[in-house]
Scaffold this motif. Structure first.
Motif, PDB file in Angstrom:
ATOM      1  N   ASN A 252       1.195  -1.543   0.378  1.00 41.88           N
ATOM      2  CA  ASN A 252       0.107  -0.010   0.091  1.00 41.88           C
ATOM      3  C   ASN A 252       0.737   1.032  -0.615  1.00 41.88           C
ATOM      4  OD1 ASN A 252      -3.084  -1.001   0.269  1.00 41.88           O
ATOM      5  ND2 ASN A 252      -2.296  -1.952   1.903  1.00 41.88           N
ATOM      6  N   HIS A 253       0.547   2.276   0.700  1.00 41.88           N
ATOM      7  CA  HIS A 253       1.170   3.507   0.371  1.00 41.88           C
ATOM      8  C   HIS A 253       1.197   4.095   2.375  1.00 41.88           C
ATOM      9  CE1 HIS A 253       1.050   4.037  -4.060  1.00 41.88           C
ATOM     10  NE2 HIS A 253      -0.084   3.375  -3.971  1.00 41.88           N
ATOM     11  N   PHE A 254       1.120   3.095   3.469  1.00 40.19           N
ATOM     12  CA  PHE A 254       1.256   3.625   4.723  1.00 40.19           C
ATOM     13  C   PHE A 254       2.135   4.364   4.448  1.00 40.19           C
ATOM     14  CE2 PHE A 254      -1.651   0.246   4.489  1.00 40.19           C
ATOM     15  CZ  PHE A 254      -3.201   1.449   5.189  1.00 40.19           C
ATOM     16  N   THR A 255       2.142   5.359   5.391  1.00 42.68           N
ATOM     17  CA  THR A 255       3.630   6.225   5.709  1.00 42.68           C
ATOM     18  C   THR A 255       3.793   6.221   7.020  1.00 42.68           C
ATOM     19  OG1 THR A 255       2.681   8.112   5.707  1.00 42.68           O
ATOM     20  CG2 THR A 255       3.216   7.809   3.901  1.00 42.68           C
ATOM     21  N   GLY A 256       4.826   7.091   7.999  1.00 40.69           N
ATOM     22  CA  GLY A 256       5.239   7.069   9.442  1.00 40.69           C
ATOM     23  C   GLY A 256       5.696   5.749   9.607  1.00 40.69           C
ATOM     24  N   VAL A 257       5.551   5.778  10.924  1.00 37.90           N
ATOM     25  CA  VAL A 257       5.697   4.519  12.186  1.00 37.90           C
ATOM     26  C   VAL A 257       4.900   3.791  12.592  1.00 37.90           C
ATOM     27  CG1 VAL A 257       7.649   6.217  12.622  1.00 37.90           C
ATOM     28  CG2 VAL A 257       5.975   5.910  14.007  1.00 37.90           C
ATOM     29  N   ASN A 276       5.581  -0.539   1.581  1.00 39.25           N
ATOM     30  CA  ASN A 276       5.130   0.341   1.748  1.00 39.25           C
ATOM     31  C   ASN A 276       6.237   1.832   1.951  1.00 39.25           C
ATOM     32  OD1 ASN A 276       1.703   0.415   2.884  1.00 39.25           O
ATOM     33  ND2 ASN A 276       3.115  -1.538   3.537  1.00 39.25           N
ATOM     34  N   ASN A 277       5.426   2.818   2.733  1.00 42.03           N
ATOM     35  CA  ASN A 277       6.783   3.795   2.927  1.00 42.03           C
ATOM     36  C   ASN A 277       6.751   4.055   4.017  1.00 42.03           C
ATOM     37  OD1 ASN A 277       7.118   4.334   0.258  1.00 42.03           O
ATOM     38  ND2 ASN A 277       4.772   4.853  -0.082  1.00 42.03           N
ATOM     39  N   LEU A 278       6.967   2.988   5.005  1.00 40.13           N
ATOM     40  CA  LEU A 278       7.119   3.205   6.931  1.00 40.13           C
ATOM     41  C   LEU A 278       8.918   3.718   6.867  1.00 40.13           C
ATOM     42  CD1 LEU A 278       5.569   0.144   7.911  1.00 40.13           C
ATOM     43  CD2 LEU A 278       4.164   2.770   7.386  1.00 40.13           C
ATOM     44  N   THR A 279       8.607   4.348   8.101  1.00 38.28           N
ATOM     45  CA  THR A 279       9.602   4.595   7.808  1.00 38.28           C
ATOM     46  C   THR A 279      10.225   4.700  10.176  1.00 38.28           C
ATOM     47  OG1 THR A 279       8.715   7.445   9.234  1.00 38.28           O
ATOM     48  CG2 THR A 279      10.327   6.261   6.499  1.00 38.28           C
ATOM     49  N   GLY A 280      11.272   5.570  10.453  1.00 40.26           N
ATOM     50  CA  GLY A 280      11.514   5.268  11.695  1.00 40.26           C
ATOM     51  C   GLY A 280      12.129   3.586  12.255  1.00 40.26           C
ATOM     52  N   GLU A 281      12.490   3.418  13.366  1.00 47.93           N
ATOM     53  CA  GLU A 281      13.333   2.112  13.788  1.00 47.93           C
ATOM     54  C   GLU A 281      12.184   1.045  13.955  1.00 47.93           C
ATOM     55  OE1 GLU A 281      15.556   2.726  17.038  1.00 47.93           O
ATOM     56  OE2 GLU A 281      17.105   4.179  16.124  1.00 47.93           O
ATOM     57  N   PHE A 302      12.900   1.658   6.387  1.00 46.78           N
ATOM     58  CA  PHE A 302      13.115   2.000   8.622  1.00 46.78           C
ATOM     59  C   PHE A 302      14.944   2.533   8.137  1.00 46.78           C
ATOM     60  CE2 PHE A 302       9.552  -0.905   8.054  1.00 46.78           C
ATOM     61  CZ  PHE A 302       8.924  -0.764   9.267  1.00 46.78           C
ATOM     62  N   SER A 303      15.021   2.392   9.786  1.00 49.41           N
ATOM     63  CA  SER A 303      16.233   2.454   9.816  1.00 49.41           C
ATOM     64  C   SER A 303      16.548   1.950  10.794  1.00 49.41           C
ATOM     65  CB  SER A 303      16.024   4.500   9.890  1.00 49.41           C
ATOM     66  OG  SER A 303      15.576   4.158  10.962  1.00 49.41           O
ATOM     67  N   MET A 321      13.121  -9.174   5.932  1.00 52.45           N
ATOM     68  CA  MET A 321      13.086  -7.795   5.739  1.00 52.45           C
ATOM     69  C   MET A 321      14.165  -8.070   4.597  1.00 52.45           C
ATOM     70  SD  MET A 321      13.603  -6.853   9.691  1.00 52.45           S
ATOM     71  CE  MET A 321      12.828  -7.613  11.238  1.00 52.45           C
ATOM     72  N   ILE A 322      13.855  -6.805   3.563  1.00 49.80           N
ATOM     73  CA  ILE A 322      14.981  -6.647   2.524  1.00 49.80           C
ATOM     74  C   ILE A 322      14.621  -5.600   2.018  1.00 49.80           C
ATOM     75  CG2 ILE A 322      14.216  -6.254   0.472  1.00 49.80           C
ATOM     76  CD1 ILE A 322      12.376  -8.670   0.664  1.00 49.80           C
ATOM     77  N   PHE A 323      16.343  -4.879   2.586  1.00 50.73           N
ATOM     78  CA  PHE A 323      16.503  -4.149   2.370  1.00 50.73           C
ATOM     79  C   PHE A 323      17.203  -3.789   0.561  1.00 50.73           C
ATOM     80  CE2 PHE A 323      16.512  -4.826   6.567  1.00 50.73           C
ATOM     81  CZ  PHE A 323      15.835  -3.807   7.339  1.00 50.73           C
TER      82      PHE A 323
END
Length: 332
Positions: A252-257, A276-281, A302-303, A321-323
């Motif tokens: 989807n296009h979810f954002t944020g943590v 998605n476009n999730l960020t944070g740890e 993710f970071s 977890m594909i980076f």
């Protein structure tokens, strides 16, 4: 005088029996005619299951795929799943007014769902999945007072999901996976569905945000919204779904943590938020979800590092977890 009264009573009794008998025969005929019309509406019955078995020479209740009630001998179930049938759904099926379960899945039915099926007031389960049905999902589904299970997956339905479906207090499960549905989810999606346990909307074109009142679906066990166009943040209210075992929001296009309130999902077995476009740890509290077996978080932003707490998940079977290096971590 007594003889006259007795004869009158006997005459009345015989008359009532005749009326009841006539009504019973009429009901049998109605059910039989509805099924025979269903049979004749088919353009192909390659296994000849209906062609050879559905005959007026044998009792309707003994026909393959047909079940009847013990008391009134009315048709209560029609199950012809996987018979490779080709055709359209005839409106005459609406005359099976004692029907509780209708399963025509895994065939090749085309066309739209006829509005005459609104007469199936006793219907509890409708399974039309894996066909080639088109048109919109009928809003009159919401007028079937006992309908609990709606399975429409793998068809070509379009349009939105009618809001009337979420005014059904009887609804337990709805599955519309892999259609062409679009639009947003109603803001009051869970206000009038106290029994809703499973919502499968994967593989459509739904957009907008997940409504905040999702928390009102207290008994929700599976929430599968992957493969759509949803956006915005993942609502923290999902953390109130204490019965949730599967949460699938991939592609989807979810954002944020990832909201910390999801820590309360103690029954969670699967979490899929990849693509998605999730960020944070990645939250360390993942390691405190005792039932968690599958974690999919790849292709986000993710970071940080993978929390060591995840290593304490005794039930974990797969961590993906594909980076940038496209690595997969399969456990057990």
């Amino acid at each position: 005088m007594e003889i006259t009264f007795s004869l009158s009573s006997l005459t009345l009794t015989l008359l009532l029996l005749k009326i009841v008998s006539s009504a019973t025969i009429s009901n049998f005929t109605t059910d039989q005619n509805a099924l025979l019309t269903f049979k004749t509406s088919l353009t192909s019955d390659p296994l000849t299951l209906l062609t050879k078995n559905w005959s007026t020479n044998t009792p309707t209740c003994s026909w393959v795929g047909v079940s009847c009630g013990f008391k009134h001998r009315r048709v209560t179930a029609l199950h012809v799943s996987g018979y490779q049938l080709v055709g359209t759904i005839p409106p005459h099926l609406g005359n099976l007014t004692f029907l509780r379960s209708l399963d025509i899945s895994s065939n090749n039915f085309t066309g739209v769902i006829p509005s005459e099926l609104l007469k199936l007031r006793r219907l509890e389960e409708m399974n039309m999945g894996f066909n080639n049905l088109t048109g919109e999902i009928p809003p009159w589904f919401g007028g079937l007072p006992q309908l609990q299970y709606i399975y429409l997956r793998n068809n070509s339905f379009s349009g939105s999901v009618p809001s009337a479906l979420f005014n059904m207090s009887s609804l337990i499960e709805i599955d519309t996976r892999y259609n062409r549905l679009s639009g947003t989810l109603s803001d009051d999606i869970c206000s009038n569905t106290p029994n809703l346990r499973n919502m499968f909307f994967t593989g459509n074109q739904f957009s907008g945000e997940i409504p905040a009142n999702i928390y009102k679906c207290r008994g929700m066990e599976q929430l599968r919204l992957g493969g759509n166009l949803f956006n915005g943040s993942i609502p923290s209210e999902i953390g109130s779904l204490s019965m949730l075992s599967h949460l699938s929001l991939f592609s989807n296009h979810f954002t944020g943590v990832i909201p910390s309130e999801l820590f309360k999902l103690r029954r969670l077995e699967e979490m899929n938020m990849e693509f998605n476009n999730l960020t944070g740890e990645i939250p360390p509290w993942f390691g405190a979800l005792p039932q968690l077996q599958y974690i999919y978080l790849g292709n986000n932003s993710f970071s940080g590092s993978i929390p060591s707490e995840i290593g304490s998940l005794s039930m974990l079977s797969w961590l993906k977890m594909i980076f940038d290096n496209h690595e997969n971590y399969g456990l057990k």
